[in-house]
Write a protein that holds these residues in place. Structure first.
Motif, short mmCIF file in Angstrom:
data_model
loop_
_atom_site.label_atom_id
_atom_site.label_comp_id
_atom_site.label_asym_id
_atom_site.label_seq_id
_atom_site.Cartn_x
_atom_site.Cartn_y
_atom_site.Cartn_z
N PRO A 123 0.83 -1.21 0.00
CA PRO A 123 0.00 0.00 0.00
C PRO A 123 0.86 1.26 0.00
O PRO A 123 1.93 1.32 0.58
N LEU A 124 0.36 2.32 -0.66
CA LEU A 124 1.09 3.58 -0.76
C LEU A 124 1.22 4.29 0.58
O LEU A 124 2.19 5.00 0.83
N GLY A 125 0.25 4.14 1.46
CA GLY A 125 0.26 4.89 2.72
C GLY A 125 1.24 4.37 3.75
O GLY A 125 1.57 5.09 4.70
N LEU A 126 1.75 3.15 3.58
CA LEU A 126 2.63 2.58 4.60
C LEU A 126 3.95 3.35 4.72
O LEU A 126 4.37 3.70 5.83
N PRO A 127 4.65 3.65 3.60
CA PRO A 127 5.88 4.45 3.75
C PRO A 127 5.63 5.83 4.36
O PRO A 127 6.43 6.33 5.14
N VAL A 179 5.25 5.43 8.12
CA VAL A 179 6.55 5.21 8.76
C VAL A 179 7.32 6.51 8.85
O VAL A 179 7.93 6.84 9.88
N LEU A 180 7.30 7.32 7.77
CA LEU A 180 8.00 8.60 7.77
C LEU A 180 7.40 9.55 8.80
O LEU A 180 8.13 10.25 9.52
N LEU A 181 6.07 9.56 8.91
CA LEU A 181 5.41 10.43 9.87
C LEU A 181 5.79 10.06 11.30
O LEU A 181 6.08 10.94 12.13
N VAL A 182 5.82 8.78 11.61
CA VAL A 182 6.20 8.33 12.95
C VAL A 182 7.65 8.72 13.25
O VAL A 182 7.98 9.18 14.36
N SER A 183 8.54 8.59 12.26
CA SER A 183 9.95 8.96 12.46
C SER A 183 10.09 10.44 12.75
O SER A 183 10.86 10.86 13.63
N VAL A 184 9.33 11.27 12.02
CA VAL A 184 9.38 12.72 12.24
C VAL A 184 8.88 13.07 13.63
O VAL A 184 9.46 13.91 14.34
N LEU A 185 7.79 12.44 14.07
CA LEU A 185 7.25 12.72 15.39
C LEU A 185 8.23 12.33 16.49
O LEU A 185 8.39 13.05 17.48
N ILE A 186 8.91 11.19 16.32
CA ILE A 186 9.90 10.75 17.32
C ILE A 186 11.06 11.75 17.38
O ILE A 186 11.55 12.11 18.45
#
Length: 240
Positions: free
Chosen positions: A69-73, A76-83
């Motif tokens: 799915p297109l939304g998975l990357p 993952v990027l959004l979670v990395s930015v939040l961390i």
């Protein structure tokens, strides 16, 4: 048609054969008896629909061609930015002290007993604007008096200095003024090379003293020249 069970009961007419592992199937005469099971089924279907809806919104449903799915990357990027942002906030967030928010005041040191390093090979000027090498006056107690004349403290140092130890006052003026204290050599450092080399900023109302032995080693810095008892022993050792 289905086969009868061990008790002779078979499936109702019109129903296909049911798997034997289901056991005995009883169809109630009153459909309201299945209301509880119906509510559970509807609740599970609604939960499944909501979950599928969120997956569609986030682009997490598989694509028709079988690719990820297109939304998975993106997720993952959004979670990395939040961390990363959380880590930066934890580092830069102002912390209050444990004493009710009051700041910690570090007292200005009165003496720093240690072998600091070599005295820079500087040429200063005397009252006649004649170059004078600092190393030619060693061993010496050099008092930086550009922020405070501190005549009383300089007099105490000159009185306590043993024979062979030169007491020198240094200002950052263009030309040195004659010393008003007997036995004290007055010099000027127009370029401020001594303070610059030692990274000693002037503090109004205070004089800084440097104790240098005959080898040119700066053995003690007294940032705020006080009573002679604080450095008398080091002064005596300069003549050894």
């Amino acid at each position: 048609m289905g086969m009868a069970d061990a008790e002779g009961h078979g499936p109702p007419d019109g129903l296909p054969g049911l798997p034997p592992e289901w056991g005995r199937v009883v169809v109630p005469d009153d459909a309201s008896a299945l209301a509880h099971e119906a509510r559970q089924v509807r609740r599970e279907l609604r939960r499944r629909d909501r979950r599928a809806g969120w997956r569609r919104r986030l682009g997490l449903t598989p694509r028709p061609d079988g690719r990820p799915p297109l939304g998975l990357p993106v997720l993952v990027l959004l979670v990395s930015v939040l961390i990363t942002l959380a880590g930066l906030a934890a580092v830069t967030w102002p912390r209050s002290t444990r004493t009710g928010g009051s700041t910690t005041v570090v007292p200005y040191p009165t003496a720093t007993p240690a072998v600091i390093g070599p005295l820079p090979a500087l040429d200063l000027v005397d009252t006649g604007n004649t170059p004078v090498s600092l190393r030619s006056l060693l061993p010496a107690m050099i008092v930086l008096v550009d922020a405070c004349a501190c005549r009383e403290r300089v007099t105490e140092a000159a009185t306590a200095a043993p024979a062979g130890v030169t007491v020198v006052t240094v200002t950052e003026s263009r030309t040195a003024e004659p010393s008003t204290v007997t036995g004290v050599r007055a010099l000027a450092d127009p370029a401020g090379g001594l303070r610059s080399y030692l990274h000693l900023a002037p503090h109004p109302g205070t004089a800084t003293a440097l104790l240098v032995d005959r080898e040119g080693v700066l053995v003690r810095v007294v940032p705020e020249l006080g009573p002679v008892e604080a450095y008398r022993d080091d002064l005596v050792h300069l003549a050894a």
